[in-house]
Scaffold this motif. Structure first.
Motif, short mmCIF file in Angstrom:
data_model
loop_
_atom_site.label_atom_id
_atom_site.label_comp_id
_atom_site.label_asym_id
_atom_site.label_seq_id
_atom_site.Cartn_x
_atom_site.Cartn_y
_atom_site.Cartn_z
N PRO A 155 54.67 56.28 16.96
CA PRO A 155 54.09 56.08 15.63
C PRO A 155 52.65 55.59 15.71
O PRO A 155 52.31 54.76 16.56
N ARG A 156 51.82 56.08 14.80
CA ARG A 156 50.42 55.63 14.75
C ARG A 156 50.34 54.15 14.40
O ARG A 156 49.44 53.45 14.84
N SER A 157 51.26 53.72 13.58
CA SER A 157 51.29 52.32 13.18
C SER A 157 52.56 51.69 13.72
O SER A 157 53.66 52.07 13.35
N ALA A 158 52.39 50.75 14.62
CA ALA A 158 53.52 50.05 15.23
C ALA A 158 53.02 48.71 15.75
O ALA A 158 51.83 48.37 15.60
N TYR A 159 53.90 47.97 16.36
CA TYR A 159 53.52 46.69 16.96
C TYR A 159 52.32 46.90 17.88
O TYR A 159 52.31 47.81 18.71
N SER A 160 51.31 46.05 17.75
CA SER A 160 50.06 46.26 18.47
C SER A 160 50.23 46.26 19.98
O SER A 160 49.52 46.98 20.70
N GLY A 161 51.18 45.48 20.50
CA GLY A 161 51.40 45.46 21.95
C GLY A 161 51.94 46.79 22.45
O GLY A 161 51.55 47.27 23.53
N GLY A 183 38.57 38.57 1.84
CA GLY A 183 39.51 38.13 0.82
C GLY A 183 40.86 37.75 1.41
O GLY A 183 41.46 36.74 1.04
N ALA A 184 41.34 38.57 2.35
CA ALA A 184 42.62 38.28 2.99
C ALA A 184 42.55 37.01 3.83
O ALA A 184 43.48 36.20 3.84
N GLU A 185 41.43 36.82 4.53
CA GLU A 185 41.28 35.61 5.35
C GLU A 185 41.23 34.36 4.48
O GLU A 185 41.78 33.32 4.84
N ARG A 186 40.60 34.49 3.31
CA ARG A 186 40.55 33.33 2.41
C ARG A 186 41.93 32.93 1.94
O ARG A 186 42.27 31.73 1.88
N VAL A 187 42.76 33.92 1.61
CA VAL A 187 44.13 33.61 1.19
C VAL A 187 44.91 32.94 2.31
O VAL A 187 45.58 31.92 2.12
N ALA A 188 44.82 33.51 3.51
CA ALA A 188 45.58 32.96 4.65
C ALA A 188 45.16 31.53 4.97
O ALA A 188 45.99 30.70 5.34
N ALA A 189 43.86 31.23 4.81
CA ALA A 189 43.37 29.89 5.12
C ALA A 189 43.69 28.88 4.03
O ALA A 189 43.63 27.67 4.27
N ARG A 205 44.66 42.73 11.03
CA ARG A 205 43.49 43.38 11.62
C ARG A 205 42.50 42.38 12.22
O ARG A 205 41.46 42.79 12.77
N ARG A 206 42.78 41.10 12.16
CA ARG A 206 41.93 40.14 12.85
C ARG A 206 42.05 40.30 14.37
O ARG A 206 41.22 39.81 15.12
N HIS A 207 43.12 41.01 14.83
CA HIS A 207 43.33 41.25 16.25
C HIS A 207 42.75 42.60 16.65
O HIS A 207 43.03 43.62 16.01
N ALA A 208 41.97 42.63 17.73
CA ALA A 208 41.30 43.86 18.16
C ALA A 208 42.28 44.97 18.49
O ALA A 208 41.98 46.15 18.32
N ALA A 209 43.48 44.61 18.95
CA ALA A 209 44.45 45.62 19.37
C ALA A 209 45.24 46.22 18.21
O ALA A 209 45.98 47.18 18.40
N THR A 236 44.08 50.88 13.77
CA THR A 236 43.16 51.03 12.66
C THR A 236 43.84 51.60 11.41
O THR A 236 43.26 51.58 10.33
N SER A 237 45.07 52.08 11.55
CA SER A 237 45.82 52.54 10.39
C SER A 237 46.25 51.40 9.48
O SER A 237 46.65 51.61 8.33
N VAL A 238 46.14 50.18 9.97
CA VAL A 238 46.49 49.00 9.18
C VAL A 238 45.28 48.58 8.35
O VAL A 238 44.20 48.36 8.90
N PRO A 239 45.40 48.47 7.04
CA PRO A 239 44.25 48.10 6.20
C PRO A 239 43.69 46.72 6.55
O PRO A 239 44.44 45.80 6.90
N ASP A 240 42.36 46.59 6.44
CA ASP A 240 41.70 45.32 6.73
C ASP A 240 42.24 44.19 5.86
O ASP A 240 42.30 43.04 6.29
N GLN A 241 42.60 44.49 4.63
CA GLN A 241 42.98 43.47 3.66
C GLN A 241 44.48 43.20 3.63
O GLN A 241 44.96 42.50 2.75
N LEU A 242 45.21 43.73 4.61
CA LEU A 242 46.67 43.54 4.61
C LEU A 242 47.04 42.19 5.21
O LEU A 242 46.55 41.81 6.28
#
Length: 357
Positions: A93-99, A293-299, A321-325, A328-334
């Motif tokens: 899958p294109r989108s799966a656990y980053s590891g 916006g997502a980082e502000r909510v998490a913090a 998406r804060r993790h480099a691995a 890219t199919s995962v939205p930045d704001q998720l």
């Protein structure tokens, strides 16, 4: 009484115990020994441990197969990929656990695997990709987009094409779905998450079916564990078994919380998208304002813990998406929400306050 006649809620409590006899401990033994007296079933602890056996009995019963415990979820992932040779074609899958994605990207770069990246929620496209493949990887629901694959149809197609099928069942757990019963060959778990459930250990596992094909795959996985040395510590395994005892009640409460939160979030003015497959305790949301916006909510949360990982009794959230691995199919704001077992109204009040800024 046959264990097969018991419900999963009972089996998580009853299995992996010592035989009942006067003076026997109620719990499985925690054995610290690197070697054993000769001529027994195991002579060195890289090959086996009674604490492993207790955990493997319980997990294997829940999944309907034979389990092997590994040092980490990634060790179990690596063992599953060891089932195919250099040059193998892997459908993933294109989108799966980053590891998992990072492992496949490295293998693709090094020429070890040819990877056919697909959307496994697209059954027809995935079946086309299976032609000439050696192994197919599923996550259902996927991490963190929570996409659901048609496992029975895809497993049947994989078997028809003589493709080894592997399903990461970490999110659903065997209390929600048993991929082996749906035709999958190998199940993988990050035991760190829901199975152990307390954010205090690193562990993984594989489970294979109780068939001739399953036995052959288990033998190869066990051989990989023996020679690769990615073995579990007895203390971690004992803790995982203790955690497994409460899986049913933990998941029941966390799932009820997740359903309620997903419903409330669906009408929240500061939430653009809610992803929830209708089961399990993971909810993913997309918020306005992109990554910032997502980082502000998490913090801004106080009860929810801003941290990676998932499946513990405490509620956690993270912008993946804060993790480099992260793919890219995962939205930045998720934001991925791992919903815990706290009072749902307390969780909502904290999250609502953070979302409103």
């Amino acid at each position: 009484m046959s264990h097969e006649d018991l419900s999963p809620a009972t089996r998580v409590v009853a299995l992996g115990r010592q035989h009942r006899m006067p003076g026997a401990g109620v719990n499985a033994p925690l054995e610290f020994s690197s070697t054993y007296v000769a001529d027994g079933p195991v002579n060195y602890a890289r090959g086996g441990n009674p604490t492993w056996s207790a955990f493997e009995e319980a997990l294997g019963s829940l999944e309907g197969g034979d389990a092997l415990v590994f040092a980490s979820g990634m060790a179990a992932v690596a063992a599953a990929f060891s089932l195919v040779d250099h040059g193998a074609v892997v459908v993933a899958p294109r989108s799966a656990y980053s590891g998992t994605v990072a492992t496949l990207l490295n293998a693709e770069r090094d020429g070890r695997f040819e990877v056919r990246w697909v959307d496994t929620a697209d059954t027809a496209a995935t079946i086309v990709a299976l032609q000439g493949a050696d192994l197919v990887w599923f996550e259902s629901p996927s991490n963190p987009l929570l996409e659901v694959a048609d496992l029975p149809a895809l497993a049947a197609a994989a078997r028809a094409h003589d493709v080894i099928s592997v399903c990461d069942n970490t999110f659903a757990t065997p209390l929600v779905q048993q991929p082996l019963a749906l035709g999958v060959d190998v199940v993988v778990h990050s035991v760190t998450k829901y199975l152990s459930g307390h954010s205090d250990l690193i562990l993984g596992a594989t489970v294979t079916g109780q068939t001739e094909r399953g036995a052959a795959l288990r033998e190869r996985l066990a051989h990989h564990r023996l020679l690769g040395g990615a073995i579990a510590g007895p203390m971690e395994t004992w803790l995982a078994l203790r955690g497994l005892r409460t899986l049913h009640v933990r998941l029941e409460r966390a799932t009820a919380n997740a359903r309620e939160l997903a419903s409330r979030l669906s009408t929240h003015p500061a939430v653009d998208t809610v992803r929830y497959p209708g089961f399990g305790a993971i909810v993913s949301i997309e918020v306005p304002g992109g990554a910032d916006g997502a980082e502000r909510v998490a913090a801004a949360t106080e009860l929810w813990t801003h941290s990676t990982s998932l499946g513990g009794v405490e509620s956690q959230l993270e912008r993946r998406r804060r993790h480099a691995a992260e793919p890219t199919s995962v939205p930045d704001q998720l934001l991925r929400l791992s919903v815990g077992i706290e009072d749902v109204d307390d969780l909502w009040a904290d999250l609502d306050r953070a979302l409103r800024g």
